[in-house]
Motif scaffolding. Structure first.
Motif, mmCIF file in Angstrom:
data_model
loop_
_atom_site.group_PDB
_atom_site.id
_atom_site.type_symbol
_atom_site.label_atom_id
_atom_site.label_comp_id
_atom_site.label_asym_id
_atom_site.label_seq_id
_atom_site.Cartn_x
_atom_site.Cartn_y
_atom_site.Cartn_z
ATOM 1 N N ASN A 1 0.827 -1.209 0.000
ATOM 2 C CA ASN A 1 0.000 0.000 0.000
ATOM 3 C C ASN A 1 0.864 1.262 0.000
ATOM 4 N N ALA A 2 1.989 1.203 0.719
ATOM 5 C CA ALA A 2 2.893 2.355 0.750
ATOM 6 C C ALA A 2 3.466 2.622 -0.640
ATOM 7 N N HIS A 3 3.791 1.546 -1.363
ATOM 8 C CA HIS A 3 4.292 1.713 -2.724
ATOM 9 C C HIS A 3 3.222 2.328 -3.634
ATOM 10 N N ALA A 4 1.993 1.877 -3.491
ATOM 11 C CA ALA A 4 0.911 2.432 -4.307
ATOM 12 C C ALA A 4 0.699 3.910 -3.999
ATOM 13 N N TRP A 5 0.747 4.248 -2.717
ATOM 14 C CA TRP A 5 0.585 5.646 -2.322
ATOM 15 C C TRP A 5 1.743 6.490 -2.857
ATOM 16 N N LEU A 6 2.961 5.917 -2.822
ATOM 17 C CA LEU A 6 4.122 6.626 -3.343
ATOM 18 C C LEU A 6 3.942 6.932 -4.827
ATOM 19 N N ASN A 7 3.396 5.981 -5.575
ATOM 20 C CA ASN A 7 3.170 6.209 -7.003
ATOM 21 C C ASN A 7 2.183 7.353 -7.233
ATOM 22 N N GLU A 8 1.162 7.421 -6.383
ATOM 23 C CA GLU A 8 0.204 8.517 -6.505
ATOM 24 C C GLU A 8 0.866 9.863 -6.184
ATOM 25 N N GLU A 9 1.652 9.896 -5.124
ATOM 26 C CA GLU A 9 2.321 11.141 -4.751
ATOM 27 C C GLU A 9 3.333 11.556 -5.813
ATOM 28 N N ARG A 10 4.001 10.583 -6.411
ATOM 29 C CA ARG A 10 4.980 10.895 -7.449
ATOM 30 C C ARG A 10 4.300 11.543 -8.655
ATOM 31 N N ARG B 1 11.155 11.635 -7.256
ATOM 32 C CA ARG B 1 10.382 12.813 -6.871
ATOM 33 C C ARG B 1 11.285 14.002 -6.543
#
Length: 371
Positions: free
Chosen positions: A14-23, A68
């Protein structure tokens, strides 16, 4: 990565998915392309290439976008990718004297063979935010140089090779002469750092060291912590051809060109019983356009030469080769620093138990003393 921790796998995903969104950021804002980063954030790209030990502007731009904008994370990505590449051969030493310069200045001589070439630099700007630049997002039509273009300014690199400024001092015997050394330098990208390190190995480590760390060390030498009072003999930025010897041909051929920043500083030296008074050199060579770092490397290089020049050890950090070389690599520093945020449950529980036991023993001793 702590593979023994199984319960956090879903959280990590989930952290990786959130990171992709933030990126990606706001989907309503156009995504920045690799080409845009390469062309419009060239200095960041150059830093990533230099500290990542890989000259590839497109890969460096991709790493910056993926990270980022975290340049150290981008350097990490580049170094990790570099380890997967095969080595096809070794290029011959580049000749910086034949550099097609974009910028070439000297703080020691006003009139130079070839002249002073200011080039693209922030040195003469007012350091004021340009809000008009933010407002003018529409590019100028093709072929239109725009309202701020200087029609009289030269375009492209200086066409003629320029001799190094230190040759002027060398001609009169006023600066130390560096004997040629054909000994192959160790490859720091493939072999671990060994101390004591030769000057060639030190320069290699400094060239890919963290710019901020080297800047601080260089600044310390200017403030007296290292006996270095330097003049910029020459700073040049430009492109040099890269050649490789082909065994089947029996001679070297050009395989491409790279941009380099070279700085040679001129430093005071009072002389000794064996050497007359003369100037000494500090040297820095960095991939891409990175003049701040090249100057810093040259200052630190000169400070590290105190033993070679029979100078006194003042105890300055910049004179301690083990301290400098062991701490200038930002990837090693980042790994050691950031690993403490990973799970250390077992270690902490042991420390916690120890502190509790010590407190209990101290309380018992106080009670016994009171009785």
């Amino acid at each position: 990565m702590y593979v023994a921790v199984k319960g956090g796998e879903r959280a990590i995903a989930n952290a990786h998915a959130w990171l992709n969104e933030e990126r990606r950021g706001d989907p309503a804002v156009p995504q920045m392309s690799v080409a845009q980063i390469r062309e419009q954030m060239a200095l960041a790209v150059n830093r990533v290439m230099a500290e990542g030990s890989l000259y590839d502007p497109d890969l460096a731009a991709l790493a910056i976008r993926q990270a980022r904008g975290d340049l150290i994370e981008a350097v990490f990505l580049i170094r990790a990718y570099r380890t997967t590449l095969p080595r096809l051969g070794t290029s011959v030493p580049v000749r910086t004297g034949a550099m097609a310069v974009d910028r070439r200045i000297s703080a020691t001589f006003k009139d130079l063979p070839g002249g002073q070439v200011l080039g693209p630099t922030f040195d003469y700007t007012h350091r004021l935010l340009d809000f008009a630049d933010a407002a003018a997002m529409d590019p100028a039509p093709a072929g239109d140089p725009g309202p701020d273009a200087d029609p009289g300014s030269p375009a492209g690199p200086h066409p003629d090779p320029m001799p190094h400024v230190t040759q002027i001092l060398d001609r009169d015997g006023l600066i130390e002469r560096v004997a040629p050394d054909d000994t192959p330098a160790p490859d720091l990208t493939r072999e671990p750092l060994e101390l004591p390190a030769s000057r060639a190995l030190r320069l290699q480590a400094l060239a890919r060291g963290d710019e901020g760390f080297l800047l601080s060390l260089a600044y310390s030498t200017q403030r007296g912590y290292g006996r270095t009072h330097a003049f910029v003999g020459e700073l040049r930025i430009g492109r040099v051809p890269v050649q490789m010897e082909i065994p089947e041909l029996g001679f070297a051929i050009q395989i491409g060109e790279i941009e380099l920043t070279e700085c040679e500083t001129v430093n005071q030296f009072k002389g000794s019983r064996l050497e007359p008074a003369q100037f000494t050199r500090g040297y820095g060579l960095v991939l891409g356009q990175s003049e701040r770092k090249a100057i810093a490397v040259s200052l630190v290089d000169r400070a590290l030469r105190w033993q070679e020049l029979a100078e006194d050890d003042t105890g300055a950090p910049a004179q301690d080769a083990e301290f400098v070389l062991s701490h200038c690599d930002n990837i090693q520093a980042t790994g050691f620093l950031e690993h403490i945020k990973l799970p250390h449950y077992v270690d902490f529980q042991a420390e916690l138990e120890l502190v509790r036991r010590l407190r209990t023993e101290a309380e018992t001793a106080l009670q016994e003393a009171a009785e």
